[in-house]
Design a protein around this motif. Structure first.
Motif, mmCIF file in Angstrom:
data_model
loop_
_atom_site.group_PDB
_atom_site.id
_atom_site.type_symbol
_atom_site.label_atom_id
_atom_site.label_comp_id
_atom_site.label_asym_id
_atom_site.label_seq_id
_atom_site.Cartn_x
_atom_site.Cartn_y
_atom_site.Cartn_z
ATOM 1 N N PRO A 1 -12.711 0.258 -6.924
ATOM 2 C CA PRO A 1 -13.671 -0.831 -6.707
ATOM 3 C C PRO A 1 -13.690 -1.794 -7.891
ATOM 4 N N LEU A 2 -13.783 -3.094 -7.593
ATOM 5 C CA LEU A 2 -13.838 -4.123 -8.628
ATOM 6 C C LEU A 2 -15.095 -3.940 -9.464
ATOM 7 N N LYS A 3 -14.939 -4.055 -10.791
ATOM 8 C CA LYS A 3 -16.068 -3.962 -11.716
ATOM 9 C C LYS A 3 -16.214 -5.287 -12.445
ATOM 10 N N ASP A 4 -17.451 -5.622 -12.805
ATOM 11 C CA ASP A 4 -17.690 -6.852 -13.554
ATOM 12 C C ASP A 4 -17.382 -6.638 -15.031
ATOM 13 N N ALA A 5 -17.658 -7.643 -15.854
ATOM 14 C CA ALA A 5 -17.339 -7.582 -17.281
ATOM 15 C C ALA A 5 -18.097 -6.461 -17.995
ATOM 16 N N ASN A 6 -19.222 -6.003 -17.416
ATOM 17 C CA ASN A 6 -20.009 -4.923 -18.015
ATOM 18 C C ASN A 6 -19.616 -3.550 -17.476
ATOM 19 N N GLY A 7 -18.601 -3.505 -16.626
ATOM 20 C CA GLY A 7 -18.139 -2.235 -16.094
ATOM 21 C C GLY A 7 -18.932 -1.737 -14.891
ATOM 22 N N ILE A 8 -19.719 -2.595 -14.285
ATOM 23 C CA ILE A 8 -20.528 -2.222 -13.129
ATOM 24 C C ILE A 8 -19.815 -2.672 -11.853
ATOM 25 N N GLU A 9 -19.744 -1.781 -10.858
ATOM 26 C CA GLU A 9 -19.102 -2.130 -9.597
ATOM 27 C C GLU A 9 -19.830 -3.303 -8.954
ATOM 28 N N VAL A 10 -19.065 -4.277 -8.456
ATOM 29 C CA VAL A 10 -19.682 -5.463 -7.860
ATOM 30 C C VAL A 10 -20.147 -5.222 -6.434
ATOM 31 N N GLY A 11 -19.566 -4.266 -5.731
ATOM 32 C CA GLY A 11 -20.007 -3.924 -4.380
ATOM 33 C C GLY A 11 -19.631 -4.971 -3.348
ATOM 34 N N ILE A 12 -20.441 -5.029 -2.278
ATOM 35 C CA ILE A 12 -20.184 -5.960 -1.180
ATOM 36 C C ILE A 12 -20.711 -7.332 -1.572
ATOM 37 N N LEU A 13 -19.877 -8.339 -1.422
ATOM 38 C CA LEU A 13 -20.220 -9.708 -1.819
ATOM 39 C C LEU A 13 -20.391 -10.604 -0.603
ATOM 40 N N THR A 14 -21.324 -11.548 -0.706
ATOM 41 C CA THR A 14 -21.513 -12.592 0.289
ATOM 42 C C THR A 14 -21.657 -13.914 -0.469
ATOM 43 N N ASN A 15 -21.820 -14.999 0.257
ATOM 44 C CA ASN A 15 -22.033 -16.290 -0.411
ATOM 45 C C ASN A 15 -23.291 -16.270 -1.267
ATOM 46 N N ASP A 16 -24.273 -15.472 -0.879
ATOM 47 C CA ASP A 16 -25.511 -15.382 -1.651
ATOM 48 C C ASP A 16 -25.335 -14.642 -2.976
ATOM 49 N N SER A 17 -24.180 -14.022 -3.176
ATOM 50 C CA SER A 17 -23.910 -13.301 -4.421
ATOM 51 C C SER A 17 -23.630 -14.240 -5.583
ATOM 52 N N PHE A 18 -23.483 -15.531 -5.286
ATOM 53 C CA PHE A 18 -23.096 -16.502 -6.301
ATOM 54 C C PHE A 18 -24.117 -17.629 -6.371
ATOM 55 N N VAL A 19 -24.491 -17.990 -7.581
ATOM 56 C CA VAL A 19 -25.357 -19.141 -7.809
ATOM 57 C C VAL A 19 -24.479 -20.209 -8.436
ATOM 58 N N GLU A 20 -24.436 -21.358 -7.798
ATOM 59 C CA GLU A 20 -23.569 -22.421 -8.293
ATOM 60 C C GLU A 20 -24.361 -23.416 -9.111
ATOM 61 N N ASN A 21 -23.836 -23.749 -10.273
ATOM 62 C CA ASN A 21 -24.420 -24.759 -11.142
ATOM 63 C C ASN A 21 -23.375 -25.848 -11.313
ATOM 64 N N PRO A 22 -23.657 -27.053 -10.840
ATOM 65 C CA PRO A 22 -22.642 -28.102 -10.915
ATOM 66 C C PRO A 22 -22.260 -28.485 -12.331
ATOM 67 N N GLY A 23 -23.032 -28.081 -13.331
ATOM 68 C CA GLY A 23 -22.668 -28.340 -14.716
ATOM 69 C C GLY A 23 -23.132 -29.659 -15.256
ATOM 70 N N GLU A 24 -23.360 -30.648 -14.396
ATOM 71 C CA GLU A 24 -23.784 -31.948 -14.888
ATOM 72 C C GLU A 24 -25.202 -31.879 -15.445
ATOM 73 N N GLN A 25 -26.013 -31.008 -14.879
ATOM 74 C CA GLN A 25 -27.400 -30.875 -15.325
ATOM 75 C C GLN A 25 -27.588 -29.471 -15.867
#
Length: 177
Positions: A142-166
């Protein structure tokens, strides 16, 4: 003579109107509603462009999207998601869940870029009707994040997008944990 001129004008108007209607019809042709998500040329954010797949069923769309994600794009503004040595070795689709198995090279992607790759993969696959979640595996683990924790099942809600301009803007979202 006047009848000939009138006939010529009428013919011209009819041909012009026919051409305009044909052009309008082409412009109004609806797209498939799909997009293909890539990384921008600096590989710092996810970007998308409209995509018209040839497949129509779930399995066919999954296979087509996997192929598209692995190929180089024809536009310099869009970079393919994965480095050349990263491959999706296989996939399984059961009970509305998509399981993607990457080769070991996926683990070598730098952490910030890996999160973008993961987001682009999930955004691509979640467009497919019937896919309700995506699980990712690297070298059959299973894929693990940078902290070694399994990421599990992902959906679009698993990501928060910040456009960076603000950079100091606040975004609210609902996350399922």
């Amino acid at each position: 003579m006047r009848k000939l001129i009138r006939f010529g004008i009428l013919l011209f108007v009819l041909i012009s109107m026919g051409s305009m209607l044909t052009a309008c019809k082409k412009e109004k042709a609806e797209s498939s509603g799909y997009s293909m998500y890539y990384l921008n040329k600096q590989r710092t954010k996810i970007v998308n462009k409209p995509y018209d797949p040839s497949a129509t069923d779930t399995e066919g769309l999954i296979e087509e999207f996997i192929t598209q994600m692995s190929e180089k794009t024809d536009d310099v503004e869009y970079q393919k998601i994965f480095p050349d040595n990263v491959k999706i070795a296989r996939y399984e689709y059961t009970d509305h869940q998509l399981y993607l198995y990457f080769n070991k090279a996926y683990g070598d992607i730098p952490a910030p870029e890996e999160v973008l790759c993961r987001g682009a993969v999930v955004h691509n696959m979640m467009q497919i009707e019937g896919v309700e979640g995506v699980s990712m595996y690297v070298d059959n683990l299973p894929l693990k994040d940078a902290n070694g924790i399994e990421v599990g099942i992902l959906t679009n809600d698993s990501f928060v997008e910040n456009p960076g301009e603000q950079i100091n803007s606040i975004q609210n979202t609902t996350l399922t944990l």
